[in-house]
Design a protein around this motif. Structure first.
Motif, mmCIF file in Angstrom:
data_model
loop_
_atom_site.group_PDB
_atom_site.id
_atom_site.type_symbol
_atom_site.label_atom_id
_atom_site.label_comp_id
_atom_site.label_asym_id
_atom_site.label_seq_id
_atom_site.Cartn_x
_atom_site.Cartn_y
_atom_site.Cartn_z
ATOM 1 N N TYR A 54 -4.184 0.867 6.524
ATOM 2 C CA TYR A 54 -4.544 0.213 7.780
ATOM 3 C C TYR A 54 -5.584 1.022 8.557
ATOM 4 O O TYR A 54 -6.457 0.461 9.229
ATOM 5 C CB TYR A 54 -3.302 -0.046 8.643
ATOM 6 N N GLY A 55 -5.489 2.358 8.456
ATOM 7 C CA GLY A 55 -6.495 3.191 9.103
ATOM 8 C C GLY A 55 -7.872 2.953 8.503
ATOM 9 O O GLY A 55 -8.878 2.836 9.225
ATOM 10 N N THR A 90 5.853 4.657 0.807
ATOM 11 C CA THR A 90 5.199 3.346 0.800
ATOM 12 C C THR A 90 4.613 3.026 2.176
ATOM 13 O O THR A 90 3.476 2.545 2.292
ATOM 14 C CB THR A 90 6.203 2.252 0.391
ATOM 15 N N MET A 91 5.379 3.326 3.223
ATOM 16 C CA MET A 91 4.907 3.044 4.584
ATOM 17 C C MET A 91 3.746 3.958 4.960
ATOM 18 O O MET A 91 2.800 3.524 5.632
ATOM 19 C CB MET A 91 6.055 3.185 5.578
ATOM 20 N N GLN A 92 3.779 5.206 4.533
ATOM 21 C CA GLN A 92 2.670 6.120 4.819
ATOM 22 C C GLN A 92 1.401 5.636 4.131
ATOM 23 O O GLN A 92 0.307 5.681 4.706
ATOM 24 C CB GLN A 92 3.013 7.539 4.332
ATOM 25 N N THR A 93 1.533 5.183 2.886
ATOM 26 C CA THR A 93 0.382 4.659 2.152
ATOM 27 C C THR A 93 -0.175 3.429 2.864
ATOM 28 O O THR A 93 -1.396 3.264 3.006
ATOM 29 C CB THR A 93 0.791 4.292 0.716
ATOM 30 N N GLY A 99 -1.471 -3.680 -4.830
ATOM 31 C CA GLY A 99 -2.137 -2.862 -3.823
ATOM 32 C C GLY A 99 -1.187 -2.579 -2.670
ATOM 33 O O GLY A 99 -0.192 -3.292 -2.465
ATOM 34 N N PRO A 100 -1.490 -1.554 -1.874
ATOM 35 C CA PRO A 100 -0.615 -1.176 -0.755
ATOM 36 C C PRO A 100 -0.360 -2.296 0.248
ATOM 37 O O PRO A 100 0.689 -2.336 0.884
ATOM 38 C CB PRO A 100 -1.369 -0.012 -0.098
ATOM 39 N N LEU A 101 -1.317 -3.212 0.393
ATOM 40 C CA LEU A 101 -1.174 -4.293 1.380
ATOM 41 C C LEU A 101 -0.903 -5.641 0.711
ATOM 42 O O LEU A 101 -1.022 -6.684 1.349
ATOM 43 C CB LEU A 101 -2.435 -4.390 2.246
ATOM 44 N N GLN A 102 -0.517 -5.619 -0.576
ATOM 45 C CA GLN A 102 -0.206 -6.867 -1.264
ATOM 46 C C GLN A 102 0.985 -7.536 -0.599
ATOM 47 O O GLN A 102 2.027 -6.928 -0.393
ATOM 48 C CB GLN A 102 0.091 -6.570 -2.742
ATOM 49 N N GLY A 103 0.810 -8.792 -0.218
ATOM 50 C CA GLY A 103 1.885 -9.524 0.445
ATOM 51 C C GLY A 103 2.007 -9.233 1.927
ATOM 52 O O GLY A 103 2.855 -9.819 2.604
ATOM 53 N N ASP A 104 1.155 -8.333 2.485
ATOM 54 C CA ASP A 104 1.215 -8.010 3.913
ATOM 55 C C ASP A 104 0.604 -9.163 4.709
ATOM 56 O O ASP A 104 -0.582 -9.485 4.561
ATOM 57 C CB ASP A 104 0.445 -6.714 4.176
#
Length: 477
Positions: free
Chosen positions: A47-48, A39-42, A322-327
């Motif tokens: 972010y990249g 999850t963190m790698q995704t 999505g990977p950044l949902q709630g970020d």
């Protein structure tokens, strides 16, 4: 990799299955760590990509904030065959009247024709001196700082082509060439540069006549101030003369630079009436920069929407995110951009919002280019420039909208900005996660070894008991 073992054969106990199932339970924390690492790698990858999209947006915003985009960098001429112009930074917009009475030219002299089969034009020396002739060529003023150049023509150098090459290699400020036609061959000398101050005179010293008994090198002599005109002048040295907005201009070349700041005018032909040269902003280039910004912003908005979305469960379809949902970092940046897109400024007068120049915000967070509005906006370039890239030194929140977007992108992309900080944090968490997995795997190796040892002892004991039971049963039987 499972080891080969005979445990359980003697007792009938399925030790391998028991150990495998127990270890799968023990390994659940490692599985959880691996899931968290994925999850963190995704998220790090997202972010990249987010960083790349914001960098593209920043570059597009920078183009609209660049003074050269809005400067007087496009010229047009009412008669491009007579006069054209180019601009540099600092050009002033306006229309300029250009008239041309003389074009700059280089002095040219030519010898009489030598027979085509001439083997020698004679020996001796030529002395060439640069300077300016009076209008009637009765006097000659040598160019200050330039010395006369003497060229020796000896045996082996006395053909037309060899003499030409020696003159060209001398650095005397003239260019020699050989012209051949039905009359024979002539040696032609021309000033290397145009302009009245780049005229020249030639004197000669003859030691050997040419092979046909002619004047030899004296054929190139030209000095009307001393009555020497053996060579014929085909063209006099002359400076360009004209007027720009009524101002008299004189130039050594036909390129007249910086008579007006940042403007270079090219004299192409003598005129009988004023030529209008117009200098102004490149409106097509400005519209392209606006469209490029919209494209970059829409790509970023679409990416952020996809990365932060949440799709609730519907029927048999599971919920997804999505990977950044709630970020918080991504959502905060998304909110700031949307606020800026809908913001306004008083710097542009009648133009105050992006929608006024043809960038209409849409419900999905994107921008739609309205060509009609954009075409109307570029007719008022000064106001358009201010609403996009103006600076309000007393109130940053009133600066141009693109100016503020550029500042936000710069902040997010800076070394200690939100994006770099978030990525650094994620990398650190991924490294800690990997360390935790290594430590837990080491502990599980020991747990499995102890578990196998325990079950091996149990297996041995049960095998003995099975043997004893069999013996007792036989005895009673």
């Amino acid at each position: 990799m499972a080891s080969i073992t005979s445990t359980g054969i003697g007792s009938g106990l399925d030790v391998e299955s028991i150990v495998t199932k127990l270890m799968s339970i023990e390994r659940q924390p490692v599985t959880d760590l691996q899931t968290r690492a994925t999850t963190m790698q995704t998220k790090l990858s997202s972010y990249g990509k987010l960083q790349s999209n914001i960098s593209t947006l920043r570059d597009a915003a920078a183009k609209l904030n660049n003074p050269s985009t809005w400067g007087a960098n496009l010229t047009s001429s009412s008669d491009s065959t007579s006069a054209t112009a180019t601009t540099t930074d600092g050009s002033v917009a306006g229309t300029y009247a250009v008239s041309i009475t003389k074009l700059a030219s280089a002095q040219t002299i030519t010898t009489a024709a030598f027979p085509a089969n001439t083997t020698s034009i004679g020996q001796g020396s030529l002395t060439i001196e640069l300077g300016a002739w009076s209008s009637d060529q009765s006097s000659f003023t040598p160019t200050s700082g330039k010395s006369a150049v003497t060229i020796n023509i000896g045996a082996g150098d006395d053909s037309l082509s060899a003499a030409r090459d020696k003159i060209n290699a001398s650095g005397a400020g003239v260019v020699a060439s050989v012209v051949t036609d039905s009359q024979g061959s002539r040696l032609v000398l021309r000033s290397a540069n145009t302009g009245a101050s780049n005229g020249f005179r030639v004197s000669s010293t003859v030691t050997t006549q040419d092979s046909n008994g002619g004047p030899g090198l004296a054929a190139l002599a030209f000095d009307p101030s001393n009555g020497v005109t053996t060579a014929t002048q085909a063209q006099a040295a002359q400076s360009a003369v004209g007027k720009i907005n009524g101002i008299d201009v004189v130039s050594e070349s036909n390129t007249v630079a910086n008579v007006i700041d940042g403007l270079t005018v090219n004299f192409n032909k003598i005129t009988t009436a004023d030529v209008s040269v117009t200098v102004g902003p490149d409106k097509d280039s400005i519209k392209k920069a606006v469209n490029d910004f919209a494209t970059a912003y829409n790509a970023l908005a679409s990416f952020m929407k996809d990365q932060t979305k949440y799709v609730p469960k519907s029927g048999t379809t599971a919920a997804s995110a999505g990977p950044l949902q709630g970020d918080s970092t991504a959502i905060s940046l998304q909110g700031q951009l949307r606020n800026l897109i809908g913001s306004s400024t008083t710097l542009g007068g009648s133009l105050s919002r992006l929608s006024d120049i043809g960038l209409d915000p849409q419900a999905d967070g994107s921008l739609k280019v309205n060509s009609t509005k954009l075409d109307a906006a570029v007719t008022n370039v000064d106001a358009m420039k201010k609403v996009l890239s103006g600076l309000d030194t007393s109130n940053d929140s009133n600066s141009g909208i693109i100016q503020r977007i550029r500042a936000l992108a710069d902040s997010a992309l800076s070394f200690d900005g939100a994006l770099n900080s978030k990525q650094t944090s994620l990398r650190s968490s991924i490294n800690h996660n990997a360390d935790d997995q290594d430590k837990m795997n080491q502990r599980l190796t020991l747990v499995e070894a102890r578990m196998r040892a325990s079950y091996q002892a149990l297996d041995t004991t049960m095998a003995k008991m099975t043997t004893l039971q069999s013996y007792v049963s036989k005895q009673f039987g």
